[in-house]
Enzyme design. Structure first.
Site, PDB file in Angstrom:
ATOM      1  N   HIS A 186      11.322 -37.128 128.789  1.00  0.00           N
ATOM      2  CA  HIS A 186      11.592 -36.206 129.886  1.00  0.00           C
ATOM      3  C   HIS A 186      12.755 -36.679 130.746  1.00  0.00           C
ATOM      4  O   HIS A 186      12.676 -37.716 131.409  1.00  0.00           O
ATOM      5  CB  HIS A 186      10.326 -36.088 130.741  1.00  0.00           C
ATOM      6  CG  HIS A 186      10.441 -35.163 131.890  1.00  0.00           C
ATOM      7  ND1 HIS A 186      10.246 -35.564 133.199  1.00  0.00           N
ATOM      8  CD2 HIS A 186      10.710 -33.834 131.934  1.00  0.00           C
ATOM      9  CE1 HIS A 186      10.378 -34.530 134.000  1.00  0.00           C
ATOM     10  NE2 HIS A 186      10.667 -33.465 133.267  1.00  0.00           N
ATOM     11  N   GLU A 189      14.808 -34.597 126.494  1.00  0.00           N
ATOM     12  CA  GLU A 189      14.848 -33.324 127.228  1.00  0.00           C
ATOM     13  C   GLU A 189      15.758 -33.509 128.425  1.00  0.00           C
ATOM     14  O   GLU A 189      15.677 -34.525 129.132  1.00  0.00           O
ATOM     15  CB  GLU A 189      13.439 -32.934 127.678  1.00  0.00           C
ATOM     16  CG  GLU A 189      13.354 -31.624 128.452  1.00  0.00           C
ATOM     17  CD  GLU A 189      13.501 -31.794 129.974  1.00  0.00           C
ATOM     18  OE1 GLU A 189      13.661 -30.772 130.671  1.00  0.00           O
ATOM     19  OE2 GLU A 189      13.462 -32.949 130.455  1.00  0.00           O
ATOM     20  N   ASP A 202      18.139 -31.225 131.681  1.00  0.00           N
ATOM     21  CA  ASP A 202      18.277 -29.988 132.456  1.00  0.00           C
ATOM     22  C   ASP A 202      19.752 -29.664 132.645  1.00  0.00           C
ATOM     23  O   ASP A 202      20.541 -30.542 132.977  1.00  0.00           O
ATOM     24  CB  ASP A 202      17.622 -30.172 133.831  1.00  0.00           C
ATOM     25  CG  ASP A 202      16.185 -30.654 133.714  1.00  0.00           C
ATOM     26  OD1 ASP A 202      15.334 -29.860 133.303  1.00  0.00           O
ATOM     27  OD2 ASP A 202      15.928 -31.847 134.011  1.00  0.00           O
ATOM     28  N   HIS A 241      18.891 -31.866 137.263  1.00  0.00           N
ATOM     29  CA  HIS A 241      17.692 -31.045 137.433  1.00  0.00           C
ATOM     30  C   HIS A 241      17.776 -30.099 138.617  1.00  0.00           C
ATOM     31  O   HIS A 241      17.339 -28.948 138.540  1.00  0.00           O
ATOM     32  CB  HIS A 241      16.461 -31.937 137.599  1.00  0.00           C
ATOM     33  CG  HIS A 241      15.191 -31.172 137.792  1.00  0.00           C
ATOM     34  ND1 HIS A 241      14.734 -30.782 139.042  1.00  0.00           N
ATOM     35  CD2 HIS A 241      14.289 -30.688 136.901  1.00  0.00           C
ATOM     36  CE1 HIS A 241      13.603 -30.114 138.907  1.00  0.00           C
ATOM     37  NE2 HIS A 241      13.312 -30.043 137.615  1.00  0.00           N
ATOM     38  N   GLU A 291      16.974 -27.706 128.466  1.00  0.00           N
ATOM     39  CA  GLU A 291      16.366 -26.821 129.469  1.00  0.00           C
ATOM     40  C   GLU A 291      17.449 -26.165 130.318  1.00  0.00           C
ATOM     41  O   GLU A 291      18.222 -26.840 131.006  1.00  0.00           O
ATOM     42  CB  GLU A 291      15.387 -27.545 130.377  1.00  0.00           C
ATOM     43  CG  GLU A 291      14.767 -26.582 131.391  1.00  0.00           C
ATOM     44  CD  GLU A 291      13.641 -27.144 132.224  1.00  0.00           C
ATOM     45  OE1 GLU A 291      13.244 -26.468 133.203  1.00  0.00           O
ATOM     46  OE2 GLU A 291      13.171 -28.249 131.913  1.00  0.00           O
TER      47      GLU A 291
END
Length: 276
Positions: free
Chosen positions: A26, A53, A55, A68, A129
């Site tokens: 993450h 992962e 953002d 993020h 993402e």
């Protein structure tokens, strides 16, 4: 017995087969390194993550960057709080986004999507993402295609229904997961969205999977089975607790996203699980 019932029985009767979860780092190995930085992503690979992962937003000069929040305030304390969408990449890369974690990361800057993808080894994956709207998709499509990664190495994820719907239409070669969390108005009220509503959205958007918050007040074996029987992958985020990770593995999650990839993998392997 209906065809759907038969599929359900097949899903719940596979308890003799071990289900190997993908472990997704993450924002990289963000427990140990500053989130969404090249240091965190590189560390994730040394910790044997199956995927990373990150953002992504688009800047004012149409660069796709990995961060993020809408601003740099949280990851760049004591520095100008820049709005990502209103800033150029040259402005954003002046911000130190590593020192808040530890002084040794003071050289870390906001990376681009291209830079993050370049860290992905053969056989590993990246979960991309999207944190903004559909305006990012044309640019992202060209960058993903030019990355050198195989289609099966890329998964697009987003909370926004319009974004995941358009992603599937524009880039059908990639898997796409719709993301959701859950809320209650009061402690006595039902969690929203309901299982039925989740399945409706998955079907309506045409995605390949569900990426759900790891809320064990909502998720149980029946919930996971319903998603899988309907033809969708079941992914869960962000799980750092050993007991919860083992529970989601027991449910048969396709992937578990965590800040601690090595720690969670070891915890799951220490307690072998089977899909139910």
């Amino acid at each position: 017995m209906t065809f759907l019932s038969l599929l359900y029985c097949l899903a719940v009767c596979c308890s003799s087969t071990t289900y190997a979860q993908l472990i997704v780092a993450h924002r990289g190995a963000s427990y140990d390194a500053p989130e969404n930085t090249l240091a965190a992503f590189r560390l994730a690979w040394t910790k044997h993550a199956d995927a990373i992962e990150g953002d992504f937003y688009i800047t004012s000069d149409e660069q796709i960057v990995c961060i993020h929040d809408e601003t740099t305030k949280r990851v760049g304390p004591g520095q100008p709080a820049l709005s990502v969408s209103d800033s150029t990449y040259d402005e954003l890369r002046k911000i130190d986004v590593g020192s808040w974690k530890h002084p040794r990361y003071s050289a870390e800057r906001i990376p681009t999507l291209k830079q993050v993808m370049a860290t992905v080894p053969d056989g590993k994956q990246i979960f991309v993402e999207i944190k903004c709207g559909p305006e990012i998709l044309p640019l992202m499509k060209s960058q993903l295609a030019a990355s050198g990664l195989k289609p099966e190495q890329i998964v697009i994820i987003c909370f926004n229904e319009a974004v995941v719907t358009q992603s599937r239409k524009m880039m059908p070669e990639y898997k796409v997961s719709w993301l959701t969390g859950y809320k209650q108005k009061t402690k006595e009220s039902a969690w929203k969205p309901t299982q039925h509503e989740v399945l409706e959205i998955l079907t309506r958007t045409g995605v390949t999977g569900l990426g759900t918050n790891g809320n064990l007040n909502v998720i149980d074996q029946a919930f996971v089975n319903s998603v899988r029987v309907a033809g969708f992958e079941f992914h869960v985020w962000t799980v750092n607790d050993v007991a919860a990770a083992r529970q989601f593995a027991e449910f048969g999650a396709f992937s578990i996203t965590t800040d601690r990839p090595a720690f969670i993998r070891e915890a799951i392997q220490a307690a072998p699980v089977t899909a139910r």
